[in-house]
Design an enzyme around this catalytic site. Structure first.
Site, mmCIF file in Angstrom:
data_model
loop_
_atom_site.group_PDB
_atom_site.id
_atom_site.type_symbol
_atom_site.label_atom_id
_atom_site.label_comp_id
_atom_site.label_asym_id
_atom_site.label_seq_id
_atom_site.Cartn_x
_atom_site.Cartn_y
_atom_site.Cartn_z
ATOM 1 N N GLN A 73 58.270 55.599 69.341
ATOM 2 C CA GLN A 73 58.991 56.769 68.846
ATOM 3 C C GLN A 73 59.739 56.494 67.547
ATOM 4 O O GLN A 73 60.222 57.417 66.895
ATOM 5 C CB GLN A 73 59.986 57.263 69.899
ATOM 6 C CG GLN A 73 61.162 56.318 70.136
ATOM 7 C CD GLN A 73 62.045 56.775 71.278
ATOM 8 O OE1 GLN A 73 61.707 56.630 72.442
ATOM 9 N NE2 GLN A 73 63.206 57.331 70.933
ATOM 10 N N CYS A 79 62.393 60.243 73.096
ATOM 11 C CA CYS A 79 61.937 59.445 74.237
ATOM 12 C C CYS A 79 61.419 60.302 75.381
ATOM 13 O O CYS A 79 60.427 59.966 76.028
ATOM 14 C CB CYS A 79 63.069 58.545 74.723
ATOM 15 S SG CYS A 79 64.547 59.440 75.284
ATOM 16 N N HIS A 379 68.224 57.655 77.858
ATOM 17 C CA HIS A 379 66.858 57.296 77.479
ATOM 18 C C HIS A 379 65.915 57.641 78.616
ATOM 19 O O HIS A 379 66.267 57.531 79.795
ATOM 20 C CB HIS A 379 66.789 55.796 77.179
ATOM 21 C CG HIS A 379 65.511 55.359 76.515
ATOM 22 N ND1 HIS A 379 64.950 56.019 75.444
ATOM 23 C CD2 HIS A 379 64.675 54.308 76.779
ATOM 24 C CE1 HIS A 379 63.845 55.399 75.061
ATOM 25 N NE2 HIS A 379 63.648 54.369 75.865
ATOM 26 N N ASN A 415 57.987 51.538 77.898
ATOM 27 C CA ASN A 415 58.970 52.036 76.942
ATOM 28 C C ASN A 415 58.224 52.654 75.753
ATOM 29 O O ASN A 415 56.998 52.574 75.669
ATOM 30 C CB ASN A 415 59.880 50.891 76.483
ATOM 31 C CG ASN A 415 61.243 51.375 76.046
ATOM 32 O OD1 ASN A 415 61.427 52.538 75.698
ATOM 33 N ND2 ASN A 415 62.219 50.482 76.054
#
Length: 474
Positions: A73, A79, A379, A415
């Site tokens: 990102q 996110c 997040h 992630n």
């Protein structure tokens, strides 16, 4: 000004003579001198890292669903979009035998911004009877269309506009570095908010409401927002040719799709039924909650959370991963983390010991951390693996009734920060980190108990616009 130290703690002021005593006492401690020598020349996290916690972690897990590269990102707060699309792309890869695939994050980003702008302007109209310095009005004005969002907001956008492959609307510099885009959108929208409020007869306007003027002000502002978005992100495609090469090298061209048609072909049919479950110990469990003015698509279902014990979230996430389905989740990623190794563990650092403090002087439970601002959702990522002690678990039907009985060891996390750190961008979470710092998951209802699902039928309790349960969207 007095420097005699006559003040005492009972007066509410710091007593100078007491500080002198503290200086003398702490300065005489060898452990403090050693800690000071170290902390003045290097990062305290390097000094407090618990080697035992680090060596107890490794990246292997018994159940893993990912076999692809992570996304990135970059310098944006998208996110939740990346996590949402990452949780869904495995189905495309499996169906078409593709090694790697990404949906266009920029496509969802564009329409989320546009819808958020409209949501904001509608709220400015609805709140026009309040003073401009009202806390809710000021909260909205502080961040009219930031990058953040929630699972329900993600679903609202893709159900309305569909999805496209990344090549149909690739990333731009501005989609990956959103500060200037957000700054200019905020300027346009704050000016538009004043126009909407004036047309709606807000207290500062000194005039009466003019419905036609409200609509005109909103539409003019939205057109300006659309222009800014187009300059930064490009024009979203109305259709594209879907073509790809499979793992065996075969080339496929499956024809022209609209974004909505592509979504119908590749997104889960039950996506709108997914349940957003939170663990918020400040509030009652097995009840529904929402956050005031949180959302993006006007007319879409409310952003609603069902509040549950942490064991419910953990077991549901395990069951989904064991069945081969990645799980979107929200957490406080900055807590007890090593960004180089890509580790999370609740005992990863011994900060209290480093300062010579009792452990309880730096400890709070989850509810108090939420109440004081020590913790919040910041997040979103995706669970793609879990390490279970029972090697014979092949589906969720094989799992015991509770997460405590299952006793997971650690979790594998996709992630969206690129592949240069951790295990090529996949992080490892010790199970002891889940309960204190994971706040939210989104899963199909089949993984949840009936007593929790019953809360879907109740009117959700409305939390204020500044509540930490809405922080992921801000």
């Amino acid at each position: 000004m007095s420097t005699t130290g006559q003040n005492t703690p009972a007066d509410g002021a710091v007593a100078v003579d007491q500080v002198r005593d503290w200086n003398e006492s702490v300065g005489s401690e060898p452990a403090v001198r050693v800690a000071t020598n170290a902390a003045t020349v290097t990062d305290v996290d390097k000094l407090t890292l618990n080697r035992g916690a680090v060596t107890a972690l490794d990246t292997s897990v018994s159940h893993k669903v990912d076999d692809w590269a992570v996304a990135d990102q970059k310098r944006s707060g998208r996110c939740w979009i990346f996590a949402g699309l990452n949780s869904l792309r495995a189905a495309v890869m499996s169906k078409e035998n593709i090694k790697d695939f990404q949906f266009s994050q920029g496509f969802v980003h564009f329409y989320d911004k546009l819808e958020k702008a409209n949501h904001f302007l509608v709220a400015m109209d609805q709140l026009a009877d309040r003073e401009l310095d009202d806390r809710t009005v000021q909260r909205l004005l502080s961040q009219p269309v930031e990058d953040g969002g929630q699972w329900n907001m993600f679903v609202a956008v893709i159900e309305k506009y569909g999805v496209v492959p990344k090549y149909a609307m690739p990333e731009t510099w501005s989609s990956e570095h959103t500060a200037s885009l957000n700054r200019d959108l905020h300027t346009v929208l704050r000016r538009g908010a004043l126009r909407v409020r004036a047309a709606a007869g807000a207290p500062e306007s000194g005039s009466s409401r003019d419905d036609a003027a409200v609509v005109a002000a909103r539409e003019e502002t939205l057109r300006a927002v659309h222009r800014v978005l187009t300059v930064h992100l490009g024009v979203p495609p109305e259709s594209f040719v879907w073509q790809y090469r499979d793992k065996d090298g075969g080339f496929h061209r499956d024809g022209e799709f609209t974004p909505q048609e592509f979504g119908e072909a590749y997104l889960p049919e039950d996506l709108g039924d997914y349940v957003c479950v939170v663990n918020d110990p400040r509030n009652g469990y097995n009840h529904a909650y929402t956050v005031d003015r949180l959302g993006n698509v006007v007319g879409a279902p409310k952003v609603t959370y069902l509040n549950a014990e942490i064991d419910v979230l953990k077991r549901a996430a395990i069951a989904s991963v064991v069945d081969g389905h990645p799980v979107w989740f929200g957490c406080q990623t900055t807590a007890f983390t090593d960004r180089e190794k890509g580790y999370w563990a609740s005992d990863l650092y011994d900060r209290a010991g480093f300062y010579g403090l009792d452990a309880e002087q730096m400890e709070m439970d989850k509810a108090d951390r939420l109440r004081t601002g020590e913790s919040l959702m910041e997040h979103a990522m995706v669970f793609t693996g879990v390490d279970l002690p029972d090697e014979n678990v092949s589906s969720s039907a094989d799992l015991p009734a509770t997460a405590e009985e299952i006793a997971p060891r650690r979790w594998r996390v996709e992630n969206s920060w690129g592949d240069e750190k951790a295990d090529k961008g996949f992080w490892t979470m010790a199970d002891n980190w889940f309960a204190p710092y994971v706040f939210e998951i989104a899963v199909p209802p089949r993984y949840l108990p009936e007593e929790l699902l019953a809360a879907r039928d109740e009117e959700p309790t409305v939390l204020p616009a500044w509540d930490p349960m809405g922080a992921l969207a801000k």
